[in-house]
Write an enzyme that holds these catalytic residues in place. Sequence first.
Site, PDB file in Angstrom:
ATOM      1  N   ASP A   1       3.925   1.104  11.681  1.00 59.27           N
ATOM      2  CA  ASP A   1       2.746   0.410  11.269  1.00 59.27           C
ATOM      3  C   ASP A   1       2.714  -1.064  11.799  1.00 59.27           C
ATOM      4  O   ASP A   1       1.644  -1.530  11.642  1.00 59.27           O
ATOM      5  CB  ASP A   1       2.542   0.791   9.731  1.00 59.27           C
ATOM      6  CG  ASP A   1       2.816   2.147   9.333  1.00 59.27           C
ATOM      7  OD1 ASP A   1       4.069   2.091   8.833  1.00 59.27           O
ATOM      8  OD2 ASP A   1       2.397   3.027   9.621  1.00 59.27           O
TER       9      ASP A   1
ATOM     10  N   CYS B   1      -4.523   8.803   8.138  1.00 62.10           N
ATOM     11  CA  CYS B   1      -4.992   8.328   9.454  1.00 62.10           C
ATOM     12  C   CYS B   1      -4.567   9.334  10.452  1.00 62.10           C
ATOM     13  O   CYS B   1      -3.713  10.220  10.342  1.00 62.10           O
ATOM     14  CB  CYS B   1      -3.998   6.980   9.595  1.00 62.10           C
ATOM     15  SG  CYS B   1      -4.724   5.777   8.685  1.00 62.10           S
TER      16      CYS B   1
ATOM     17  N   LYS C   1       0.814  -1.016   0.149  1.00 56.61           N
ATOM     18  CA  LYS C   1      -0.028  -0.028  -0.020  1.00 56.61           C
ATOM     19  C   LYS C   1       0.793   1.123  -0.029  1.00 56.61           C
ATOM     20  O   LYS C   1       0.568   2.361  -0.670  1.00 56.61           O
ATOM     21  CB  LYS C   1      -0.981   0.032   1.339  1.00 56.61           C
ATOM     22  CG  LYS C   1      -1.622   1.321   1.479  1.00 56.61           C
ATOM     23  CD  LYS C   1      -2.296   1.258   2.776  1.00 56.61           C
ATOM     24  CE  LYS C   1      -1.523   2.103   3.838  1.00 56.61           C
ATOM     25  NZ  LYS C   1      -1.374   3.634   3.700  1.00 56.61           N
ATOM     26  N   ASN C   2       2.081   1.181   0.565  1.00 60.71           N
ATOM     27  CA  ASN C   2       2.876   2.278   0.662  1.00 60.71           C
ATOM     28  C   ASN C   2       4.001   2.444  -0.421  1.00 60.71           C
ATOM     29  O   ASN C   2       4.726   3.419  -0.110  1.00 60.71           O
ATOM     30  CB  ASN C   2       3.529   2.413   1.979  1.00 60.71           C
ATOM     31  CG  ASN C   2       2.463   2.655   3.290  1.00 60.71           C
ATOM     32  OD1 ASN C   2       1.450   3.130   2.773  1.00 60.71           O
ATOM     33  ND2 ASN C   2       3.068   2.526   4.523  1.00 60.71           N
TER      34      ASN C   2
HETATM   35  C1  EPZ Z   1       4.378   7.078   5.322  1.00 62.13           C
HETATM   36  O1  EPZ Z   1       3.739   8.052   6.001  1.00 62.13           O
HETATM   37  C2  EPZ Z   1       3.424   5.879   5.347  1.00 62.13           C
HETATM   38  N1  EPZ Z   1       2.082   6.280   4.563  1.00 62.13           N
HETATM   39  C3  EPZ Z   1       2.759   5.566   6.801  1.00 62.13           C
HETATM   40  O2  EPZ Z   1       2.031   4.665   6.741  1.00 62.13           O
HETATM   41  C4  EPZ Z   1       4.104   5.207   7.795  1.00 62.13           C
HETATM   42  O3  EPZ Z   1       3.561   5.102   9.081  1.00 62.13           O
HETATM   43  C5  EPZ Z   1       5.148   6.198   7.469  1.00 62.13           C
HETATM   44  O4  EPZ Z   1       5.597   6.724   6.074  1.00 62.13           O
HETATM   45  C6  EPZ Z   1       6.446   5.973   8.246  1.00 62.13           C
HETATM   46  O5  EPZ Z   1       6.887   4.904   7.853  1.00 62.13           O
HETATM   47  C7  EPZ Z   1       2.395   6.170   3.223  1.00 62.13           C
HETATM   48  O6  EPZ Z   1       3.170   5.797   2.741  1.00 62.13           O
HETATM   49  C8  EPZ Z   1       1.088   6.395   2.472  1.00 62.13           C
HETATM   50  P1  EPZ Z   1       6.572  10.471   7.307  1.00 62.13           P
HETATM   51  P2  EPZ Z   1       4.276   9.740   5.628  1.00 62.13           P
HETATM   52  O7  EPZ Z   1       6.521  11.581   6.227  1.00 62.13           O
HETATM   53  O8  EPZ Z   1       4.873   9.841   4.464  1.00 62.13           O
HETATM   54  C9  EPZ Z   1       6.706  14.044  10.485  1.00 62.13           C
HETATM   55  C10 EPZ Z   1       0.165   3.331   7.352  1.00 62.13           C
HETATM   56  O9  EPZ Z   1      -0.635   2.905   8.204  1.00 62.13           O
HETATM   57  N2  EPZ Z   1       6.445  14.957   9.292  1.00 62.13           N
HETATM   58  O10 EPZ Z   1       7.792   9.710   6.994  1.00 62.13           O
HETATM   59  O11 EPZ Z   1       3.046  10.611   5.911  1.00 62.13           O
HETATM   60  C11 EPZ Z   1       5.498  13.347  10.651  1.00 62.13           C
HETATM   61  O12 EPZ Z   1       4.527  14.189  11.410  1.00 62.13           O
HETATM   62  C12 EPZ Z   1       0.726   4.767   7.191  1.00 62.13           C
HETATM   63  O13 EPZ Z   1       0.389   2.406   6.208  1.00 62.13           O
HETATM   64  C13 EPZ Z   1       6.935  16.353   9.599  1.00 62.13           C
HETATM   65  O14 EPZ Z   1       6.972  16.854  10.539  1.00 62.13           O
HETATM   66  O15 EPZ Z   1       5.175   9.536   7.130  1.00 62.13           O
HETATM   67  C14 EPZ Z   1       5.907  12.128  11.219  1.00 62.13           C
HETATM   68  O16 EPZ Z   1       5.997  12.294  12.772  1.00 62.13           O
HETATM   69  C15 EPZ Z   1       0.517   5.584   8.377  1.00 62.13           C
HETATM   70  N3  EPZ Z   1       6.723  17.167   8.422  1.00 62.13           N
HETATM   71  C16 EPZ Z   1       7.061  11.774  10.754  1.00 62.13           C
HETATM   72  O17 EPZ Z   1       7.656  12.897  10.202  1.00 62.13           O
HETATM   73  C17 EPZ Z   1       6.587  16.677   7.226  1.00 62.13           C
HETATM   74  O18 EPZ Z   1       6.513  17.439   6.116  1.00 62.13           O
HETATM   75  C18 EPZ Z   1       7.168  10.706   9.681  1.00 62.13           C
HETATM   76  O19 EPZ Z   1       6.316  10.997   8.714  1.00 62.13           O
HETATM   77  C19 EPZ Z   1       6.569  15.323   6.941  1.00 62.13           C
HETATM   78  C20 EPZ Z   1       6.654  14.535   7.947  1.00 62.13           C
END
Ligand code: EPZ
Length: 448
Positions: A314, A124, A26-27
């Site tokens: 996750d 989410c 999915k990711n």
């Molecule tokens: C991806 O989300 C996945 N989603 C998430 O899976 C997964 O939990 C996450 O990566 C971490 O591995 C998809 O790929 C669609 P991040 P993403 O940017 O890209 C902070 C599931 O259940 N951050 O790595 O949104 C953020 O708040 C989902 O399958 C900022 O502060 O995650 C978080 O604390 C849930 N500013 C951390 O980084 C930003 O601009 C990680 O976020 C971007 C992120």
Amino acid sequence: MTDIADVLLVHGGTPLEGEIRVRGAKNLVPKAMVAALLGSGPSRLRNVPDIRDVRVVRGLLQLHGVTVQSGEEPGELVLDPTHVESANVADIDAHAGSSRIPILFCGPLLHRLGHAFIPGLGGCDIGGRPIDFHFDVLRQFGATIEKRADGQYLEAPQRLRGCKIRLPYPSVGSTEQVLLTAVLAEGVTELSNAAVEPEIEDLICVLQKMGAIISMDTDRTIRITGVDKLGGYTHRALPDRLEAASWASAALATEGNIYVRGAQQRSMMTFLNTFRRVGGAFEVDDHGIRFWHPGGPLNAIALETDVHPGFQTDWQQPLVVALTQASGLSIVHETVYESRLGFTSALNQMGAHIQLYRECLGGSACRFGQRNFLHSAVVSGPTKLQGSDLVIPDLRGGFSYLIAALAAQGTSRVHGIDLINRGYENFLEKLEGLGAHIELPSAVPAAS
Ligand code: EPZ
């Protein structure tokens, strides 16, 4: 995928046994679909699961003039971006509400059209989930961003230029943003403190097949040399290690035995180590991994989530359900999202003993320490779970509620199951195939 009403009746107490198959991640799959926008010719993506996130991106691509058709083999999509065009803002808005993926359209649309519109994002509710890193990197490539009431309007007054970027945190989405933008930008982009999840590596494989030049160094540095033109790709998506781990946790919590066809050891090594430490058993073969509960007590552990190759956030929620059945005190420190432990209150309602803390327990201090976030938990077990009324909060929390209901004595009524379709393909059929006693809503008499 069947449109189903939103409540499921689960009669617990039966070990899940049998075989299920996981398809593409999915990711990764939705991001590979977006990458097709960068190509000057059609792309062919295989091992595509029939889940909501794929449908949302398919709709958004079609709005931008990309034709998306099913290919010869099941789970194959043919994406043709030859006639990319601007889409109507209202249509984009209508499509996008439920997902975070639209943010990744920025780079490809700026390259193809010179402008892009990003509506309010979904995804989410597991933390603030800001997108500040995304806009910071796009500005560094030379894009202009105007925030308006209905969303963000981006422009590329001239060709985007490669640049040196250091992410404040190894964010998956921001790393993908840089990859999807830098491949056609002028010059070299050096991205440090990048995310290196298996899904990132697979996206890099997709882009390399299109003609991109991308190198990954050992220290989370990724270098991209921009090219003038990219072609299409043919790619089989890596299997979904998050879905595979969810079924493994279900086998453990229900004292069952599940063969997960398609699961790959390479992308799940950290999970497999933890699964074994808890007392679960597994066996790897060329086509998948068998997970089972070997009998006897489970072990309490200290668990800390982290970016890859750490324990994936996750994987946390489904495994916590199994930890309610372990003997002793387990400690869980969630370091990726500040509010991903809220789902435990419903588990306590079922009879679990889970206490939440603001401190960084059981591991190193993280970004959320000393701030007002309940991001650590102490799980004391084993505790008997009793059936209950459960309302699904998010995707992984939702699947963990199904596991809890299946492990519990008695009957649970799980509300909001439609959300699980976002990331788990045909999960109802799979549960029935594993011997779960579930009743679909239409058969359930309304609560008196
Ligand atoms: C991806 O989300 C996945 N989603 C998430 O899976 C997964 O939990 C996450 O990566 C971490 O591995 C998809 O790929 C669609 P991040 P993403 O940017 O890209 C902070 C599931 O259940 N951050 O790595 O949104 C953020 O708040 C989902 O399958 C900022 O502060 O995650 C978080 O604390 C849930 N500013 C951390 O980084 C930003 O601009 C990680 O976020 C971007 C992120």
